[in-house]
Design an enzyme around this catalytic site. Structure first.
Site, PDB file in Angstrom:
ATOM      1  CG  ASP A   1      -2.272  -5.376  -2.643  1.00  0.00           C
ATOM      2  OD1 ASP A   1      -3.328  -5.116  -2.222  1.00  0.00           O
ATOM      3  OD2 ASP A   1      -1.209  -4.876  -2.146  1.00  0.00           O
TER       4      ASP A   1
ATOM      5  CG  HIS B   1      -3.761  -0.216  -2.754  1.00  0.00           C
ATOM      6  ND1 HIS B   1      -2.694  -1.103  -2.857  1.00  0.00           N
ATOM      7  CD2 HIS B   1      -4.136  -0.448  -1.253  1.00  0.00           C
ATOM      8  CE1 HIS B   1      -2.270  -1.555  -1.836  1.00  0.00           C
ATOM      9  NE2 HIS B   1      -3.198  -1.160  -0.869  1.00  0.00           N
TER      10      HIS B   1
ATOM     11  CD  GLN C   1      -0.494  -8.554   0.294  1.00  0.00           C
ATOM     12  OE1 GLN C   1       0.107  -7.759  -0.249  1.00  0.00           O
ATOM     13  NE2 GLN C   1      -1.289  -8.847   1.284  1.00  0.00           N
TER      14      GLN C   1
ATOM     15  NE  ARG D   1       1.900  -9.115   5.085  1.00  0.00           N
ATOM     16  CZ  ARG D   1       0.613  -9.246   4.901  1.00  0.00           C
ATOM     17  NH1 ARG D   1      -0.151  -9.932   5.487  1.00  0.00           N
ATOM     18  NH2 ARG D   1       0.152  -8.218   3.930  1.00  0.00           N
TER      19      ARG D   1
ATOM     20  CE  LYS E   1     -11.251  -8.410   8.336  1.00  0.00           C
ATOM     21  NZ  LYS E   1     -10.175  -9.290   8.371  1.00  0.00           N
TER      22      LYS E   1
ATOM     23  CB  CYS F   1      -0.982   0.227   1.169  1.00  0.00           C
ATOM     24  SG  CYS F   1      -1.079  -1.207   2.393  1.00  0.00           S
TER      25      CYS F   1
ATOM     26  CG  HIS G   1      -5.701  -3.580   0.864  1.00  0.00           C
ATOM     27  ND1 HIS G   1      -4.330  -3.203   0.671  1.00  0.00           N
ATOM     28  CD2 HIS G   1      -6.109  -4.830   1.032  1.00  0.00           C
ATOM     29  CE1 HIS G   1      -3.682  -4.498   0.979  1.00  0.00           C
ATOM     30  NE2 HIS G   1      -4.825  -5.417   1.132  1.00  0.00           N
TER      31      HIS G   1
END
Length: 646
Positions: free
Chosen positions: A389, A391, A387, A369, A471, A340, A517
């Site tokens: 991902d 945004h 991911q 991570r 979420k 992000c 996200h």
RNA sequence: GCCGAUGUAGCUCAACGGUAGAGCAGCGGAUUUGUAAUCCGUUGGUUGGAGGUUCAAGUCCUCUCAUCGGCUCCA
């Protein structure tokens, strides 16, 4: 004359009974069979023991094995039987808690020496023995002080502690069976003999912290399960075996898809060529669909300076999950745990107009991570993963429309992989949260409407949102009906504030955009693992690393096979020729074990008639086909992402 | 991280404290084959790693690494 009470049954009928009658007696008055099947009763919706006297008008339901909740009572009584057996065999053990869980139950014990697998067998035998003693199981109510004293006397400190904790709102209850006493809410079956031999099994031993807290003492947990019938237990055990057969770690090795190397490090995945091919196909599809849905792609670095992570708040809230820092030229860098902040920086690279919003930026972003070594698990729980991902930067007035679009896009994507059953969980504002209440409410409502719009069932997880926004998570059910959480769509009220994100609206003034996200597949590693288990390694045609293997019968047929192979390759089919001087049976066996969708056998007959003999991994010998006919069929199935081959 | 179990050839697994083996894979050779394993031969190991006990350690002890099952779905 005895006083009477009025009992209303689930069918609406009402009947008078003498006051103080028990559920058991009511059941008996209806039929002997019902009495036999009865597990407990529900009085005004509250589950109670069968022998409890009923002293007021009420609605009553006799609970039998047909009710979903009944199995929990059966299992809970089995858990007590387990604890009873452990106390007899190992009197020094202290009992902690023994609840039911989704597929069974467990019981925690405090004992110096851990249990061994052979202890489990002994305990099971003892359980059968106690069952056969046919001990009545009886409830007693008392104050928490009395319960605490009782358990202190019995040298059961955990139970005493629970009596104190659970007893603050009135009476508590204990259950006795023979010499064994447990602190328990109930209800329970009425007799140990109701737990029949062959309907329960102890499954595993594990360490578990008292109350799940690492700071507390580690207890010994025994897991087990039970069912009303032997048949159901056997089916359950079979399902466990089936799950083992599908284990992605086993199949990943057998099919040469991926590996984890001790020398590289735990939780870091090596994608082998076949696994990488599947990933490539997933990624290609993913990119195409994103373009169709109005996304643009971005690429961002793997590391960033500490100031970025300070601004984003990650160093405050996420540091324990981040890899340690790296020093270079008097600067501190961190490997990214999320994408992000980088996407935000692209947004900030210049002024944004309301005319260009919403912006949808997607990236297959690899993040790292730190996960505790004990939780790593194949592809499912790793330390480095990619991911899928994206945004979204959205003006407030387009927020709801955008969320609906994302949810529909998600479902379309998941359906393409053969998943059909979804459940959504909407997590709302927790106690500690950033952002105005109005924004939280608007965003939560938008998520709810999106779920309704997509016609998927959803539940609320009150207070379960992250501190930065509400979420919606979407879970799928796989071929074994197991749940997996894949997709997540999260509002973020934190980063737009922290990074002071703005766009210039038609009023020529700066406004703050909503930031969303989202990940659809979650991570490619995990999604791959789920696909492997769901398909048992037999990927659908469009995802198979090798779609077709051509197998010449003898050397003289190789050139025909090669000719076909060249023709197929020119049409983008993934094909190989097994030209070894081996028997056809061996070639078939190996291709079958590799789960290759189509095997084409070519010999004199086929060359003569310009055909191929088709065999599928699922249906065996399908007979001869004209080449054009075969190609047409295969290409249609690939195009349609057909899950079947015949 | 914590508790427990496991770690032997590329894979799946054997070996009472007494010379580390088998099947498959690999390699060499023969076999030219019609819908799930052709035959013969053969290579391959510091028993996860480091210490220790012992005349002798894959086996016993200590430490370490990795993998597996777990670590509040409210008594």
């Amino acid at each position: 004359m005895a006083e009477e009470i009025k009992i209303t049954f689930p069918d609406g009928s009402t009947k008078a009974f003498p006051k103080g009658i028990s559920g058991e007696e009511v059941a008996k008055s209806i039929s002997e069979r019902l009495l036999n099947d009865a597990v407990a009763v529900k009085i005004d919706g509250e589950p109670k023991d069968l022998y409890i006297p009923i002293d007021k008008d009420c609605e009553l339901k006799i609970m039998t094995s047909r009710e979903d909740e009944s199995i929990d009572i059966y299992r809970h009584t089995t858990a007590h039987l387990l604890a009873n057996a452990v106390k007899e065999l190992f009197p020094e053990s202290k009992i902690a808690i023994g609840p039911t869980i989704e597929d069974g139950f467990y019981y925690d014990f405090d004992r110096e020496t851990p249990f061994t697998p052979s202890d489990l067998e002994k305990i099971e035998e003892k359980m059968v023995e106690i069952s056969k003693r046919a001990l009545p199981i009886r409830r007693e109510e008392m104050t928490w002080q009395e319960a605490k004293e009782l358990f202190e006397k019995e040298n059961e400190p955990y139970k005493a502690e629970l009596a104190y904790e659970k007893g603050q709102n009135g009476k508590v209850s204990i259950y006795r069976q023979g010499e064994f006493t447990d602190f328990c809410r109930g209800p329970h079956l009425t007799n140990t003999s109701k737990i029949k031999e062959g309907t329960f099994k102890l499954l595993s031993i594990a360490g578990a912290y008292w109350k799940g807290d690492e700071k507390n003492k580690m207890l010994q947990r025994i897991y087990g399960t039970s069912f009303f019938s032997k048949k159901e237990l056997q089916e359950y055990l079979k399902k466990i075996e089936e799950a083992k057969e599908r284990d992605h770690r086993k199949l990943g090795k057998e099919l040469d898809l991926f590996s984890v190397s001790e020398e590289v490090g735990g939780g870091l995945i090596l994608w082998h060529p076949k696994g990488a091919m599947v990933r490539k196909l997933i990624e290609d599809f993913w990119r195409d669909e994103h373009l169709k849905s109005g996304y643009e792609f971005v690429y961002t670095p793997h590391v960033g300076k500490s100031a970025l992570w300070e601004t984003s708040g990650h160093l405050d809230f996420y540091k324990e999950n981040m890899y340690p820092s790296m020093e270079m030229e008097h600067q501190t860098f961190y490997t990214k745990p999320m994408n992000c902040p980088f996407h935000v920086m692209i947004y900030k690279s210049r002024h944004r107009s309301y005319r260009e919003l919403p912006l949808r930026w997607a990236e297959l972003g690899t993040v790292y991570r730190y996960e505790k070594s004990g939780v790593l698990h194949g592809l499912m729980r790793v330390r480095g993963f990619t991911q899928d991902d994206a945004h979204l930067f959205v003006p407030p007035d387009k927020m709801e429309e955008e969320v609906i679009g994302v949810i529909n896009f998600t479902l379309k994507m998941l359906k393409a992989f053969g998943f059909e059953e979804f459940t959504a969980y909407i997590a709302t504002k927790p106690e500690k949260a950033v952002g105005e209440t109005q924004r939280w409410e608007d965003a939560t409502k938008a998520l709810q409407r999106a779920a309704q719009n997509a016609r998927i069932s959803y539940e609320f997880d009150e207070g379960g949102g992250a501190f930065y926004g509400p979420k919606i998570d979407i879970k799928i059910k796989d071929a074994l009906r197991r749940d997996w959480q894949l997709s997540t769509v999260q509002f973020d009220f934190n980063l737009p504030e922290k990074f002071q994100l703005e766009f210039i609206a038609s009023d020529n003034r700066p406004h703050r955009p909503y930031m969303i996200h989202r990940a659809l597949l979650g991570s490619l590693e995990r999604f791959f693992g789920i696909l492997i288990e769901n398909f048992k390694g037999a990927f659908p045609l469009w995802l198979s690393p090798e779609q077709i293997r051509i197998m010449p019968i003898a050397d003289r047929h190789v050139s025909y096979a090669e000719k076909l192979s060249t023709q197929f390759k020119s049409r983008n089919l993934r094909v190989s020729v097994d030209s070894r001087t081996e028997k056809i049976n061996l070639k078939i066996r190996e291709a079958q074990l590799e789960k290759i969708p189509y095997m084409l056998i070519v010999g004199d007959k086929e060359i003569e008639s310009e055909t191929v003999s088709v065999r599928t991994r699922s249906g065996g010998d399908r007979g001869g086909k004209k080449i054009s006919e075969f190609l047409e069929d295969v290409e249609r199935r690939i195009h349609e992402k057909d899950l079947n081959l015949e």
